[in-house]
Enzyme design. Structure first.
Site, short mmCIF file in Angstrom:
data_model
loop_
_atom_site.label_atom_id
_atom_site.label_comp_id
_atom_site.label_asym_id
_atom_site.label_seq_id
_atom_site.Cartn_x
_atom_site.Cartn_y
_atom_site.Cartn_z
N LYS A 1 -59.68 -80.10 -55.27
CA LYS A 1 -60.25 -80.11 -56.41
C LYS A 1 -61.23 -79.11 -56.17
CE LYS A 1 -61.70 -82.83 -60.26
NZ LYS A 1 -61.33 -84.52 -60.73
N SER B 1 -59.57 -85.63 -65.56
CA SER B 1 -60.89 -83.71 -64.97
C SER B 1 -59.82 -83.18 -63.92
CB SER B 1 -62.15 -83.81 -64.63
OG SER B 1 -61.67 -84.45 -63.25
N SER C 1 -59.50 -90.26 -63.94
CA SER C 1 -59.25 -87.92 -63.42
C SER C 1 -58.68 -88.20 -62.38
CB SER C 1 -60.56 -87.59 -62.84
OG SER C 1 -61.74 -86.69 -64.08
N1 GLN Z 1 -62.40 -89.07 -68.00
C1 GLN Z 1 -63.52 -89.56 -67.78
C2 GLN Z 1 -64.85 -89.19 -68.06
O1 GLN Z 1 -64.67 -87.60 -69.02
C3 GLN Z 1 -63.35 -90.28 -65.76
C4 GLN Z 1 -63.45 -88.62 -65.47
C5 GLN Z 1 -62.88 -88.55 -64.39
O2 GLN Z 1 -63.20 -89.98 -64.21
N2 GLN Z 1 -63.94 -88.20 -63.35
O3 GLN Z 1 -66.18 -89.04 -67.61
#
Ligand code: GLN
Length: 472
Positions: free
Chosen positions: A79, A154, A178
């Site tokens: 990532k 994400s 995410s």
């Molecule tokens: N979707 C969640 C957020 O926007 C989690 C993001 C993540 O786990 N990095 O904060």
């Protein structure tokens, strides 16, 4: 020899490499061909590293010298928030567009020792804030199962890389869901390990008390192998769990809890609920007892998350001041350097969270918001600890809704935030959790089963996960 990438697993690849049926360079070449063919449309990768074949050569030597492990020569996608020395890591943000890592993250270091091959860095929501990969500064990533839909986020890039057969496995980070939500959206397995069990050293931070790195794969076994390779103490990470404090496996009670009242709230698609009920029946047929568990506080997890997470974001992202790292706006006054660099470098969602976090932590408010959230967080942890005395695991769907279309939730942040309803409790409590594919709907889009267990009991996730996988 044509390599069947769709069916390939780590163990199969390892066996073929060991027998010399193909070389690491052949394997890597096969993945690079797919990337060349599909990445323009999918945009999983932001960059394919220029030293992939040199890495392959190192791995090949390990085979020749009998120093190979299961991860040797395995092509893996990173990532874009993981530092790999000499390579860009931008967190998919303009502010770090040209930032080159000056050292290896803990996970990269461990995997280098095993001879894994890093294919490239993949797209993500900017600084990991989002659930659809639409907030990246470098374009959206499409879901390879249906290009009109989001891959989740994400970690949309890493999952899309595997789902398009452009990587065998991948690594993501998970602050609120995410890893697990995008795994569910792309029909893959994704694991968020116990907080502190995998090194966060050299991972670009979002919410430090919630962030965790974890593996993606096409099946539970691949995820287990990759997890075993990165699950180690790291002296460079002050939250890393020491070796002597790590647990070894224990026998199962074969009892799984369902938090009924949590599931019956608004916002879950009926087809998701139906699939979940079918999953419970399947687990029963595999000899698991399914019981209702009462977790009255768990429904506050999302609210707690959206206090604690922005607060940590606002302080973590203060370091991007236009001077120390990345984008620099050339201004006359120092204050203007800060504001202009940050204004130009950060996207809308990141700015929203910094503002929220700054407000939450401001004098006169932090007691009401931050300190209250911390207390509720502790209470949620205790509630879960008690339930884990009775059951091995707690199951829910991974996402309350199916992979959605581009733009559907982008303008309504609260509806986007609801994506994490079922995944966030594991980050709040620091417990491990996994998402496993659990069939597809009539449009061919995948469902996911979410399994959460007590801290350091990843072994339980793998056991239940493998049992469940056989039933799908
Ligand atoms: N979707 C969640 C957020 O926007 C989690 C993001 C993540 O786990 N990095 O904060």
């Amino acid at each position: 020899m044509k390599i069947n990438l769709k069916e390939l697993t780590i163990e199969k690849a390892h066996e073929s490499l060991k027998k010399g049926e193909y070389t690491v360079a052949d394997l890597v070449g096969a993945y690079l061909n797919v990337i060349k063919e599909k990445n323009t449309e999918i945009n999983a990768y932001l960059e394919v590293y220029d030293d992939v074949f040199a890495q392959a050569e190192t791995a090949q030597k390990m085979f020749e010298e009998g120093k190979d492990t299961l991860m040797t020569g395995i092509p893996i996608a990173l990532k874009d928030n993981m530092l790999f020395e000499g390579h860009i890591a931008s967190a998919s943000s303009k502010i770090l567009e040209n930032y080159k890592a000056t050292y290896d993250s803990g996970i990269v270091k461990q995997l280098k020792q095993e001879g894994a091959v890093f294919l490239g860095r993949t797209n993500m929501d900017e600084f990991a804030m989002g659930s659809s990969t639409e907030t990246s500064a470098f374009g959206i990533t499409k879901n390879p199962l249906d290009v009109s839909r989001v891959p989740g986020g994400s970690s949309g890039g890493p999952v899309a890389a595997i789902a398009m057969d452009g990587a065998l496995v991948a690594l993501g980070s998970d602050t609120g869901g995410s890893i697990r939500q995008p795994a569910s959206f792309c029909g893959l397995v994704g694991l968020k390990p116990t907080y502190g069990i995998v090194s966060r050293y050299g991972i670009i931070s979002m919410g430090s008390s919630l962030d965790q790195v974890g593996p993606f794969g096409k099946n539970v076994r691949d995820v287990e192998i990759l997890f075993n390779a990165i699950n180690d103490y790291d002296k460079n990470d002050s939250t890393s769990i020491k070796k002597e404090n790590r647990l070894s496996s224990l026998p199962l009670k074969k009892k799984i809890g369902v938090p009924r009242s949590f599931l019956s709230g608004d916002g879950t698609d009926p087809e998701v609920t139906k699939n979940f009920e079918e999953n419970c029946e399947k687990l029963k047929s595999a000899g698991y007892e399914i019981v209702d568990v009462s977790l009255p506080l768990i429904k506050y997890s999302l609210a707690v998350y959206y206090i604690i997470c922005p607060a940590e974001i606002s302080s973590n992202l203060a370091r991007y001041d236009g001077i120390r790292y990345g984008l620099n706006s050339d201004e006359q006054k120092l204050y203007d350097v800060y504001t202009k660099s940050r204004g130009k470098g950060f996207g809308k969602e990141v700015r929203r969270r910094i503002l929220l976090g700054t407000y939450i932590l401001s004098h006169g408010y932090y007691d009401a918001y931050y300190n209250t959230a911390i207390k509720v967080r502790d209470a949620i942890k205790k509630e879960l600890d008690n339930v884990f005395l009775e059951v091995d695991a707690i199951i829910t769907p991974t996402s309350p809704f199916m992979p959605f279309k581009f733009g559907e939730k982008l303008e309504d942040p609260v509806s986007m935030y609801l994506s994490d309803l079922f995944t966030v409790p594991a980050n709040i409590a620091g417990t491990p959790a996994i998402s496993i594919p659990s069939g597809k709907n009539k449009d061919g889009m995948p469902f996911g089963l979410h399994i959460m267990v007590s801290v350091m009991r990843e072994d339980v996730l793998f056991t239940i996960g493998k049992d469940f996988e056989k039933l799908i």
